[in-house]
Scaffold this active site. Structure first.
Site, mmCIF file in Angstrom:
data_model
loop_
_atom_site.group_PDB
_atom_site.id
_atom_site.type_symbol
_atom_site.label_atom_id
_atom_site.label_comp_id
_atom_site.label_asym_id
_atom_site.label_seq_id
_atom_site.Cartn_x
_atom_site.Cartn_y
_atom_site.Cartn_z
ATOM 1 N N ARG A 35 -3.894 -9.930 5.283
ATOM 2 C CA ARG A 35 -4.276 -9.979 3.866
ATOM 3 C C ARG A 35 -3.120 -9.431 3.043
ATOM 4 O O ARG A 35 -2.717 -8.288 3.217
ATOM 5 C CB ARG A 35 -5.537 -9.141 3.637
ATOM 6 C CG ARG A 35 -6.012 -9.142 2.185
ATOM 7 C CD ARG A 35 -7.241 -8.254 2.007
ATOM 8 N NE ARG A 35 -7.723 -8.257 0.640
ATOM 9 C CZ ARG A 35 -7.255 -7.463 -0.326
ATOM 10 N NH1 ARG A 35 -6.291 -6.593 -0.071
ATOM 11 N NH2 ARG A 35 -7.748 -7.549 -1.537
ATOM 12 N N LYS A 46 0.807 -1.221 0.000
ATOM 13 C CA LYS A 46 0.000 0.000 0.000
ATOM 14 C C LYS A 46 0.841 1.272 0.000
ATOM 15 O O LYS A 46 2.015 1.259 0.350
ATOM 16 C CB LYS A 46 -0.992 -0.020 1.171
ATOM 17 C CG LYS A 46 -2.173 -0.961 0.856
ATOM 18 C CD LYS A 46 -3.268 -0.916 1.878
ATOM 19 C CE LYS A 46 -4.399 -1.862 1.445
ATOM 20 N NZ LYS A 46 -5.447 -1.969 2.461
#
Ligand code: 8Y4
Length: 291
Positions: A256, A222
């Site tokens: 995740r 991210k």
């Protein structure tokens, strides 16, 4: 809470687990749902399971900032053939990453065992349909909508706001007949959050354990990792492992990630240390008991 029933399969949460990300969005080779896409998806999922993934998260719509929404029928066309193939070929539970009730229903029929919704069942009919499937649901916090969420993120206190939001969604679920033991929570790193918000959430992640539900975190590749390291998406694995280790220390139950092997190694190191911590706390260590 240690065994999560995911349809016909179960997920053992006595130790932290890794959720492998399987995108079935179109690329330059194929457009999702066709034979080539399904075969490539299956291969990728099998590789992640071999690396130690305990659950595979299938997504047919890009949820990156600025991404355009996908029609429900198209999303179903992309994910259903993949879920059917996975259900036949791999033994771990399959999660469906969607906010659309029609996709939830179709995915559940195809063999999905968990609903992962970045909108925490706020779409019309999503609560009722999720309840109907009988599947567990991961409720994620997001401020705004994917297309515009990074424009003006604002919080009084990001951790308190996230907890308050998740509490209200847990209550909404209970009211439609989704029991607490079927719920998971996720602070939604990067979803309507600036770097400072993401860092506060990671630093104070342990506060979310007051919700008493398995804590899911998605940090892999991210932009917060890019902001901290100056690295491109493909070179963020080490930063992701560092962030994952912090999340594990603060109580994360499911990681995740795109980078399964690296996350599984972090979980192994964490679990070994946590075991010794437990032994010291209970005075059960053979080494401590020597003298
Ligand atoms: C590179 C690749 C950079 C991907 C960013 C991204 C989460 C999630 C997503 C999460 C849960 C993403 C579906 C965003 N993030 N579900 N989904 N938690 N539960 N971006 O953090 O991976 S998509």
């Amino acid at each position: 809470m240690t065994m999560l029933q995911c349809g016909a399969r179960s997920l053992d949460l006595t130790e932290p687990r890794v959720m492998g990300i399987l995108n079935v969005t179109p690329d330059s080779f194929s457009d999702g749902g066709d034979f080539v896409s399904v075969a490539r998806a299956l291969e990728h999922a099998e590789a992640m399971v071999a690396e130690g993934a305990a659950i595979i998260d299938v997504g047919g719509e890009s949820t990156r900032p600025g991404a355009e929404p996908v029609a429900e029928a198209l999303e179903i066309e992309r994910v259903v053939p993949v879920i059917e193939a996975l259900a036949a070929r791999i033994s771990v539970p399959i999660s469906i990453d969607t906010s659309k009730p029609g996709v939830m229903r179709a995915a559940a029929s195809a063999g999905a065992g968990l609903i992962n919704d970045i909108a925490a069942l706020r779409a019309p009919e999503a609560l009722a349909v999720a309840a109907e499937t009988g599947l567990p649901v991961c409720l994620m916090h997001m401020q705004g909508q994917p297309r515009t969420m990074q424009q003006q993120p604002h919080y009084e206190d990001v951790v308190a706001d996230v907890i308050r939001f998740l509490r209200s969604r847990i209550t909404a679920c209970e009211q439609v007949g989704i029991p607490r033991h079927r719920l998971l929570v996720d602070p939604g790193f990067g979803f309507g959050k600036r770097l400072a918000h993401n860092l506060s959430l990671l630093a104070r992640l342990e506060q979310l354990t007051e919700l008493r539900l398995p804590l899911v975190v998605g940090l892999s590749r991210k932009s917060m990792l890019g902001a901290l390291t100056g690295r491109e998406v493909r070179d963020r694995v080490a930063a992701g492992v560092a962030a994952t280790s912090i999340a594990l220390a603060h109580g994360a139950a499911i990681i995740r990630t795109h980078d399964v092997a690296a996350a599984v190694d972090a979980v192994r190191v964490f679990t070994a240390v946590a075991e010794v911590k437990h032994q010291v706390a209970t005075g059960s260590s053979a080494i401590l008991n020597q003298g």
